[in-house]
Design an enzyme around this catalytic site. Structure first.
Site, short mmCIF file in Angstrom:
data_model
loop_
_atom_site.label_atom_id
_atom_site.label_comp_id
_atom_site.label_asym_id
_atom_site.label_seq_id
_atom_site.Cartn_x
_atom_site.Cartn_y
_atom_site.Cartn_z
N HIS A 18 0.84 -1.20 0.00
CA HIS A 18 0.00 0.00 0.00
C HIS A 18 0.87 1.25 0.00
O HIS A 18 0.70 2.15 -0.84
CB HIS A 18 -0.91 -0.01 1.23
CG HIS A 18 -1.83 1.16 1.30
ND1 HIS A 18 -3.12 1.13 0.84
CD2 HIS A 18 -1.64 2.43 1.78
CE1 HIS A 18 -3.69 2.30 1.03
NE2 HIS A 18 -2.81 3.11 1.60
N GLU A 19 1.81 1.31 0.93
CA GLU A 19 2.67 2.48 1.02
C GLU A 19 3.64 2.57 -0.16
O GLU A 19 4.01 3.67 -0.58
CB GLU A 19 3.44 2.47 2.35
CG GLU A 19 2.57 2.47 3.59
CD GLU A 19 1.57 3.63 3.63
OE1 GLU A 19 1.86 4.68 3.02
OE2 GLU A 19 0.51 3.47 4.26
N HIS A 22 2.02 4.59 -2.87
CA HIS A 22 2.16 6.03 -2.63
C HIS A 22 3.57 6.51 -2.98
O HIS A 22 3.76 7.54 -3.64
CB HIS A 22 1.88 6.35 -1.16
CG HIS A 22 0.45 6.16 -0.74
ND1 HIS A 22 -0.62 6.64 -1.48
CD2 HIS A 22 -0.09 5.57 0.36
CE1 HIS A 22 -1.74 6.34 -0.86
NE2 HIS A 22 -1.46 5.69 0.25
#
Length: 425
Positions: A18-19, A22
């Site tokens: 997920h990170e 980003h």
């Protein structure tokens, strides 16, 4: 112990990807990413590569990518500050030392008249009261040192807010997208190694201690009927078994051209933690292997899981189901424990479900979540100008407090569901 290890690996992977979404899109847009963190709280491991510090923190409750400009930078050179300067070979300021100057090989000390570390990248100052005014250019990657800590300056063109609306939207949306992509990859890989389940009522792998193998059933047996009722596909077979926990059933099977009858008594398991039981025999459907089929299977299963989660959210909103159906950390532990007992195949599918859940939850238009930040970007697109950062920050802070409260409520529901209610029974 196996459950704890499984949770650490699964949640760690979900947060990491997920990170990572980003991080990759932010860096692609040219945003300075100060930190990539797994977990919250005190650091237990850290290393720096290029401009980003990669950390693992104590509380495994999520993660974050700290982008320049999202929060107040905390770098300010006020008039009157006495600072030390270190220069690079080109003569530009490479390091600005605010205090503890004795720890550095300082080349020049000046008193600040004014400084712009965001747009013009210059420092104006004097060496002494009688000295002439000096102007120094600052390197775009210069470091600011204060209180034994160093931080890279962030020129405006490296800050989150300087990027186009599309670049910022993609940097935020990339996190949930990576979780959906991860679920697809897990499910596709699962089918590549385990095979794609077929629809026919034929037994595949059997659990070593399941009712199927104890009753003499074998891999490859085709189930013709159960208690005289014809079985035409795997779903019908599963339905017969689930509806008859603990009751002896007569399976008519076809094994290598021979017709046999076998008595099978399905085991019982709790289907909703409220005492409602369902039957199971410890058998998996037969499988076939195909690369294109695995891609198709991964996509279909990802879509099916996504659809079911949205249906569940709709039931919560309409009141069809209460919020006591939500699960938090305790619930995740319990369900992971059940998945671990089912072996690697079930654990992989559970990981995919969690990954999609994380993506959808983060896309909800709630403050402090990715969906809340996307909502502010949508409002910016409609208004033609961004929301006041201080007001947006306040909304996200209140939203974060609300999410923490919701987590406490959900955790209390889990404790009742999995422990207290069972004691009462």
């Amino acid at each position: 112990m196996n459950t704890v290890i499984a949770i650490v690996i699964i949640l760690g992977a979900l947060v990491f990807f997920h990170e990572l979404g980003h991080l990759l899109l932010a860096k692609r847009a040219g945003i300075l990413c100060r930190e990539f963190a797994i977990g919250f709280g005190p650091k237990i491991f850290a290393f720096k590569k290029n401009e980003t510090t990669y950390t693992v923190r104590l509380l495994p409750l999520g993660g974050f990518v700290r982008m320049a400009g999202e929060d107040p930078e905390g770098i300010e050179l006020k008039p009157g500050y006495r600072v030390g300067l270190i220069f690079n070979p080109e003569g530009n300021v490479q390091k600005i030392i605010v205090n503890h100057k004795e720890k550095y090989e300082i080349q020049k000390v000046i008193t600040i008249e004014s400084a712009d570390l965001e747009r013009d990248l210059i420092i104006r100052g004097f060496e002494n009261e009688e000295g002439e005014r000096l102007i120094y250019k600052v390197d775009p990657q210069a470091m600011y040192a204060a209180d034994h800590q160093e931080m890279q300056i962030a020129p405006y063109d490296r800050q989150f807010g300087s990027k186009t609306l599309m670049q910022r939207t993609l940097a935020i949306f990339a996190g949930p997208f990576m979780n959906v992509l991860l679920a697809f990859i897990v499910l596709m890989s699962f089918s590549l190694f385990q095979g794609i389940p077929t629809k026919e009522a034929r037994l595949g792998n059997l659990a070593p201690d399941g009712a199927a193998i104890k009753s003499g059933l074998q891999k490859g047996d085709k189930i013709v009927s159960v208690n005289g009722d014809k079985v035409s596909n795997w779903e019908e077979l599963v339905s017969f078994i689930q509806q008859n926990p603990g009751e002896e059933l007569t399976f008519e099977i076809n094994r290598n051209g021979q017709t046999l009858k076998k008595p099978v008594t399905p085991g019982e398991r709790d289907m909703d933690n409220k005492g409602n039981k369902e039957g199971f025999i410890g058998a998996y459907p037969s499988t076939e292997f195909s690369l294109l089929g695995s891609v198709s299977y991964g996509a279909k299963q990802t879509w099916f899981m996504t659809k079911m989660i949205f249906i569940g959210l709709g039931d919560l909103i309409t009141g069809k189901h209460g919020f006591d159906q939500l699960s938090g950390p305790v619930g995740i532990y319990e369900y992971t424990n059940k998945a671990t007992e089912g072996g690697i195949p079930m654990l992989l599918q559970w990981a995919a479900v969690l990954s999609i859940n994380l993506a959808i939850f983060n896309l909800l238009p709630l403050p402090a979540l990715d969906g809340g930040r996307l909502l502010f970007l949508a409002l910016e697109a409609l208004r033609g100008k961004p929301i006041d950062p201080q007001k947006e920050g306040l909304v996200h802070f209140i939203g974060f407090a609300f999410l923490m409260l919701l987590m406490l409520v959900v955790t209390w529901n889990d404790i009742h569901k999995f422990f207290l209610d069972k004691i009462d029974q």
